[in-house]
Design a protein around this motif. Structure first.
Motif, short mmCIF file in Angstrom:
data_model
loop_
_atom_site.label_atom_id
_atom_site.label_comp_id
_atom_site.label_asym_id
_atom_site.label_seq_id
_atom_site.Cartn_x
_atom_site.Cartn_y
_atom_site.Cartn_z
N ILE A 29 0.81 -1.22 0.00
CA ILE A 29 0.00 0.00 0.00
C ILE A 29 0.84 1.27 0.00
CG2 ILE A 29 -1.78 1.30 1.23
CD1 ILE A 29 -2.95 -1.36 2.11
N PRO A 30 1.92 1.39 0.81
CA PRO A 30 2.75 2.60 0.69
C PRO A 30 3.31 2.81 -0.71
CG PRO A 30 3.26 1.44 2.72
CD PRO A 30 2.36 0.54 1.93
N ASP A 31 3.64 1.71 -1.41
CA ASP A 31 4.11 1.85 -2.79
C ASP A 31 3.01 2.37 -3.70
OD1 ASP A 31 6.66 0.87 -2.13
OD2 ASP A 31 6.03 -1.21 -2.44
N VAL A 32 1.79 1.88 -3.49
CA VAL A 32 0.66 2.37 -4.27
C VAL A 32 0.45 3.86 -4.02
CG1 VAL A 32 -1.85 2.22 -4.54
CG2 VAL A 32 -0.50 0.13 -4.39
N MET A 33 0.49 4.26 -2.76
CA MET A 33 0.29 5.67 -2.41
C MET A 33 1.37 6.54 -3.03
SD MET A 33 -0.87 5.17 1.59
CE MET A 33 -1.12 6.92 1.91
N GLU A 34 2.61 6.07 -2.99
CA GLU A 34 3.70 6.84 -3.58
C GLU A 34 3.54 6.93 -5.09
OE1 GLU A 34 8.61 6.88 -3.78
OE2 GLU A 34 7.56 5.24 -2.78
N PHE A 35 3.15 5.83 -5.73
CA PHE A 35 2.96 5.84 -7.18
C PHE A 35 1.88 6.82 -7.58
CE2 PHE A 35 0.47 4.25 -10.77
CZ PHE A 35 1.41 4.34 -11.78
N LEU A 36 0.76 6.82 -6.85
CA LEU A 36 -0.34 7.72 -7.18
C LEU A 36 -0.05 9.16 -6.76
CD1 LEU A 36 -3.42 5.56 -6.11
CD2 LEU A 36 -2.79 6.20 -8.45
N GLY A 37 0.80 9.33 -5.75
CA GLY A 37 1.05 10.66 -5.23
C GLY A 37 -0.03 11.13 -4.28
N VAL A 38 -0.55 10.21 -3.44
CA VAL A 38 -1.62 10.56 -2.51
C VAL A 38 -1.11 10.51 -1.08
CG1 VAL A 38 -3.33 9.66 -4.12
CG2 VAL A 38 -2.54 8.20 -2.26
N ASP A 39 -1.76 11.30 -0.23
CA ASP A 39 -1.38 11.38 1.18
C ASP A 39 -2.21 10.46 2.06
OD1 ASP A 39 0.55 13.86 1.14
OD2 ASP A 39 -1.19 14.44 -0.06
N ALA A 40 -3.39 10.10 1.60
CA ALA A 40 -4.26 9.18 2.34
C ALA A 40 -5.06 8.39 1.31
CB ALA A 40 -5.18 9.93 3.29
N ILE A 41 -5.47 7.18 1.72
CA ILE A 41 -6.13 6.29 0.76
C ILE A 41 -7.20 5.48 1.47
CG2 ILE A 41 -4.53 4.34 1.05
CD1 ILE A 41 -4.58 4.10 -2.07
N ASN A 42 -8.32 5.29 0.80
CA ASN A 42 -9.40 4.45 1.28
C ASN A 42 -9.41 3.17 0.47
OD1 ASN A 42 -11.90 3.43 2.31
ND2 ASN A 42 -12.97 4.39 0.60
N MET A 43 -9.13 2.04 1.11
CA MET A 43 -9.04 0.76 0.42
C MET A 43 -10.37 0.02 0.56
SD MET A 43 -5.93 1.02 -0.62
CE MET A 43 -5.77 -0.58 -1.40
N LEU A 44 -11.05 -0.14 -0.57
CA LEU A 44 -12.33 -0.85 -0.59
C LEU A 44 -12.12 -2.31 -0.98
CD1 LEU A 44 -14.59 1.76 -2.41
CD2 LEU A 44 -14.60 1.19 0.02
N SER A 45 -12.98 -3.15 -0.47
CA SER A 45 -12.89 -4.58 -0.76
C SER A 45 -13.13 -4.86 -2.23
CB SER A 45 -13.93 -5.34 0.07
OG SER A 45 -14.06 -6.67 -0.39
N GLN A 46 -12.27 -5.66 -2.84
CA GLN A 46 -12.49 -6.11 -4.21
C GLN A 46 -13.59 -7.17 -4.26
OE1 GLN A 46 -11.32 -4.85 -6.90
NE2 GLN A 46 -11.86 -6.37 -8.43
#
Length: 362
Positions: free
Chosen positions: A82-99
């Protein structure tokens, strides 16, 4: 602050959980039924619901090579990614929804599968993934098939700091979400100050409501859109915003151009048959202007003034939330907002994080 000069909150990304991650959070006899069924995973998806065919990532213009590489390095979609995803997107916070939540529409039987999945996912995320100090949040996947159990889940976990909302999948509910059957869920959400998110679903060629389409592009144009149109109609006409005036309502994953259409279509019908919506004290469009909408997938017309008009018609940038839908094949990076010349700096700030702060407290 991430890649952008603005604070960015992603209100809709997906945690690609496998049942091998969730199986230990299931009670017996389900745990035993699931283990070893597929031959390659610890748990078999076939023990819960049918598998949809097709891979949405193929044939598309947007590739996911960077996501594939992230998973390869991490050994799958695990919390450490998840930190890699956040860094890739350039976001400071993220809401992870169930697939897995997106497949709730396939569960047609009157049984406990949706409730089991919702509880297992929520417990797993709270135990292994959610970390508000790192900007990682989640929502309860609402098992709308069983309102009593949905209320119990809301009451049990809504106080957790990492839980920022309850999420309904808009494809497939029978009856639709304005029906009084679901009132106990809305009552519990309102009492717990829990926003409710209506997330589109049902855009696959094998599970679309009308048979005969041959290409995924056909059902993807229509499916998510029709699912949200059907539910916003039901919610408004049946008076959910009137019955639960403090309930924050969000719609996700249908873009934004459909919203003015529904506002004016509903107004037109309502003004001719007001007796059929006795709970309403104002026009349907006025209720819709009090709701919130995720931007993804954001339609960018050749003439940007059309998009400007749409934003103004739905109540302005205050109604919009940045949402990536990552890692799905058609995700929108924050540049979908930062690059829009029709938005002021304050409006960009509002969409990218201000509305998320207001609605979800992030």
């Amino acid at each position: 602050m991430g890649t952008y000069k603005y604070r960015v909150v992603d209100s809709d990304a997906h945690y690609m959980e496998g049942l091998d991650q969730l199986v230990d959070y299931f009670p017996e006899p389900w745990k035993t039924r699931m283990i070893g069924g597929s031959g390659k995973d610890k748990a078999s998806i076939a023990g819960i619901y049918p598998i949809s065919t097709g891979d949405r990532s193929i044939f598309g213009r947007i590739q996911r090579d960077e996501f594939t590489e992230m998973q390869r390095k991490a050994g799958g979609f695990v919390p450490e990614i998840i930190p890699d995803v956040m860094e890739f997107l350039g976001v400071d916070a993220i809401n992870m929804l169930s697939q897995k939540m997106l497949t709730f529409s396939r569960i047609k039987g009157d049984d406990e599968r949706a409730t089991l999945l919702a509880n297992a996912y929520t417990d797993y995320m709270l135990d292994k993934v959610v970390d508000p100090s790192e900007g990682i949040y989640t929502m309860i996947p609402i098992p709308f098939q069983e309102p009593k159990e949905a209320v119990e889940l809301i009451d049990r976990v809504s106080h957790e700091k990492g839980i920022i909302g309850g999420c309904f999948v808009t494809a497939g509910p029978e009856p639709p979400f304005g029906n009084r059957k679901y009132d106990p869920i809305y009552e519990a959400a309102e009492a717990n100050n829990l926003p409710v998110v209506f997330h589109a679903g049902g855009g696959g060629i094998d599970e679309f409501v009308s048979a005969g389409y041959e290409k995924f592009i056909e059902t993807h144009v229509l499916g998510f859109l029709m699912a949200n149109q059907s539910q916003i109609t039901s919610l408004v006409v049946q008076g959910i915003p009137e019955k639960f005036p403090n309930l924050k309502i969000v719609f996700q994953e249908s873009g934004v151009f459909w919203i003015p259409l529904m506002m004016h279509r509903l107004d037109t019908e309502y003004l001719k048959r007001q007796s059929e919506a006795p709970l309403l004290t104002k026009k349907p469009s006025e209720y819709i202007k009090e709701m919130y909408f995720g931007i993804q997938p954001l339609e960018i017309p050749d003439e940007l003034s059309y998009l400007r008009q749409v934003i103004d018609m739905i109540g302005g940038a205050d109604r919009l939330l940045y949402a990536s839908d990552y890692p799905h094949w058609d995700y929108d990076p924050p540049s979908a907002i930062t690059d829009l010349s029709i938005l002021s700096d304050d409006e960009k700030k509002r969409i990218l994080s201000g509305t998320a702060n207001e609605v979800f407290g992030i």
